[in-house]
Design a protein around this motif. Sequence first.
Motif, PDB file in Angstrom:
ATOM      1  N   GLY A   1       0.782  -1.221   0.000  1.00  0.00           N
ATOM      2  CA  GLY A   1       0.000   0.000   0.000  1.00  0.00           C
ATOM      3  C   GLY A   1       0.820   1.279   0.000  1.00  0.00           C
ATOM      4  N   ASP A   2       2.131   1.169   0.194  1.00  0.00           N
ATOM      5  CA  ASP A   2       2.952   2.378   0.262  1.00  0.00           C
ATOM      6  C   ASP A   2       2.963   3.147  -1.056  1.00  0.00           C
ATOM      7  OD1 ASP A   2       3.571   2.068   2.916  1.00  0.00           O
ATOM      8  OD2 ASP A   2       5.566   1.229   2.588  1.00  0.00           O
ATOM      9  N   ILE A   3       3.181   2.444  -2.158  1.00  0.00           N
ATOM     10  CA  ILE A   3       3.214   3.126  -3.454  1.00  0.00           C
ATOM     11  C   ILE A   3       1.861   3.739  -3.760  1.00  0.00           C
ATOM     12  CG2 ILE A   3       3.580   2.852  -5.937  1.00  0.00           C
ATOM     13  CD1 ILE A   3       6.120   2.744  -4.246  1.00  0.00           C
ATOM     14  N   ASP A   4       0.790   3.067  -3.358  1.00  0.00           N
ATOM     15  CA  ASP A   4      -0.552   3.628  -3.547  1.00  0.00           C
ATOM     16  C   ASP A   4      -0.699   4.936  -2.780  1.00  0.00           C
ATOM     17  OD1 ASP A   4      -1.366   1.575  -5.200  1.00  0.00           O
ATOM     18  OD2 ASP A   4      -2.298   0.410  -3.592  1.00  0.00           O
ATOM     19  N   GLN A   5      -0.093   5.025  -1.591  1.00  0.00           N
ATOM     20  CA  GLN A   5      -0.144   6.266  -0.824  1.00  0.00           C
ATOM     21  C   GLN A   5       0.551   7.394  -1.587  1.00  0.00           C
ATOM     22  OE1 GLN A   5       1.330   5.922   3.197  1.00  0.00           O
ATOM     23  NE2 GLN A   5       0.137   4.067   3.598  1.00  0.00           N
ATOM     24  N   ALA A   6       1.712   7.094  -2.157  1.00  0.00           N
ATOM     25  CA  ALA A   6       2.443   8.109  -2.917  1.00  0.00           C
ATOM     26  C   ALA A   6       1.631   8.573  -4.117  1.00  0.00           C
ATOM     27  CB  ALA A   6       3.799   7.565  -3.373  1.00  0.00           C
ATOM     28  N   LEU A   7       1.047   7.639  -4.827  1.00  0.00           N
ATOM     29  CA  LEU A   7       0.260   7.991  -6.014  1.00  0.00           C
ATOM     30  C   LEU A   7      -0.989   8.777  -5.634  1.00  0.00           C
ATOM     31  CD1 LEU A   7       0.577   4.697  -8.102  1.00  0.00           C
ATOM     32  CD2 LEU A   7       1.801   6.861  -8.428  1.00  0.00           C
ATOM     33  N   SER A   8      -1.576   8.451  -4.496  1.00  0.00           N
ATOM     34  CA  SER A   8      -2.743   9.190  -4.022  1.00  0.00           C
ATOM     35  C   SER A   8      -2.368  10.634  -3.711  1.00  0.00           C
ATOM     36  CB  SER A   8      -3.328   8.511  -2.781  1.00  0.00           C
ATOM     37  OG  SER A   8      -4.390   9.271  -2.236  1.00  0.00           O
ATOM     38  N   ALA A   9      -1.214  10.814  -3.065  1.00  0.00           N
ATOM     39  CA  ALA A   9      -0.757  12.168  -2.760  1.00  0.00           C
ATOM     40  C   ALA A   9      -0.418  12.926  -4.030  1.00  0.00           C
ATOM     41  CB  ALA A   9       0.456  12.115  -1.833  1.00  0.00           C
ATOM     42  N   ALA A  10       0.257  12.256  -4.966  1.00  0.00           N
ATOM     43  CA  ALA A  10       0.611  12.894  -6.236  1.00  0.00           C
ATOM     44  C   ALA A  10      -0.635  13.322  -6.989  1.00  0.00           C
ATOM     45  CB  ALA A  10       1.461  11.949  -7.085  1.00  0.00           C
ATOM     46  N   HIS A  11      -1.654  12.487  -6.962  1.00  0.00           N
ATOM     47  CA  HIS A  11      -2.914  12.839  -7.620  1.00  0.00           C
ATOM     48  C   HIS A  11      -3.549  14.054  -6.949  1.00  0.00           C
ATOM     49  CE1 HIS A  11      -6.688  12.153  -9.823  1.00  0.00           C
ATOM     50  NE2 HIS A  11      -7.269  12.557  -8.709  1.00  0.00           N
ATOM     51  N   ALA A  12      -3.557  14.060  -5.618  1.00  0.00           N
ATOM     52  CA  ALA A  12      -4.218  15.131  -4.874  1.00  0.00           C
ATOM     53  C   ALA A  12      -3.584  16.487  -5.125  1.00  0.00           C
ATOM     54  CB  ALA A  12      -4.204  14.820  -3.381  1.00  0.00           C
TER      55      ALA A  12
END
Length: 286
Positions: free
Chosen positions: A225-236
């Motif tokens: 889930g770590d990479i998903d967190q980064a991508l979520s932040a990048a999207h936001a």
Amino acid sequence: MKWSGRRSSENFEDKRGMSSGGKTIIGGGIIGIVILLLNVFGGENGQMIGNILQQTQGSQNEPTEQRELSATEKKEGKIIEAILVDTEDVWKKIFQENNLQYERPNLVLFTDSYETGCGTATSASGPFYCPADQKVYMDLAFFEELETKFGAQGGDFTKAYVIAHEIGHHVQTLLGTAINMRKLQQGKSQAEANKLSVALELQADFYAGVWTHYNQKMNNFLEEGDIDQALSAAHAVGDDAIQSKIQGRIVPESFTHGTSAQRKAWFMKGYKTGDINQGDTFAEIR
């Protein structure tokens, strides 16, 4: 994200818990400065960040008291310090592989406001890198706003992505990329200057991905889930996502950091390749 067991860093400054009486913060919190800038974190191209802080700062007094940090705050500080340590070790290795010497920046945690080489930072500023003193500054309240106001996933790796992005700006300072970009901006229209700013920011996202790639090899620190967190932040924090949320319309020529899709793509390119030489985000606008 696995972070325990790291060494301490002499470049970590925890200034939280210090307060000053009689300060006035203009801008209404992080959202206020977001409306002004239409970005959430970054804006680190030299004179720009100085101008921004001048617009958002109020009166500032010397700290008058200091409180004891809570157990939760102390743990948060340890996590941030561990991330900083990992950036130090990774970029030292990358620079050595390229026959260069890495100069480690400081990272300063503060609450409410703090004097920086670029002016008075406040909780409204969001995390940023100041090239004048080569330090990263952040109030951790930013991450709560990033999650609750902009829909990013919470978690330790969200913090790691943001810090790695800011350290990416330090890398750009050391390599001369940042100052060259500012020279290229001179005499350009605002739209053209913004394109150069976008390239700089996307490269910082790429460097965050490169750091993640190397750190996984060195410390096996990633968890599910770590990479998903980064991508979520990048999207936001994509310009299009922020503009849509804040003003209800998207104005591409005003972008300064890149779209959500661009930010995610460049982070992933850095993460997948681990090759610092594949991060030429300026190629399309030469």
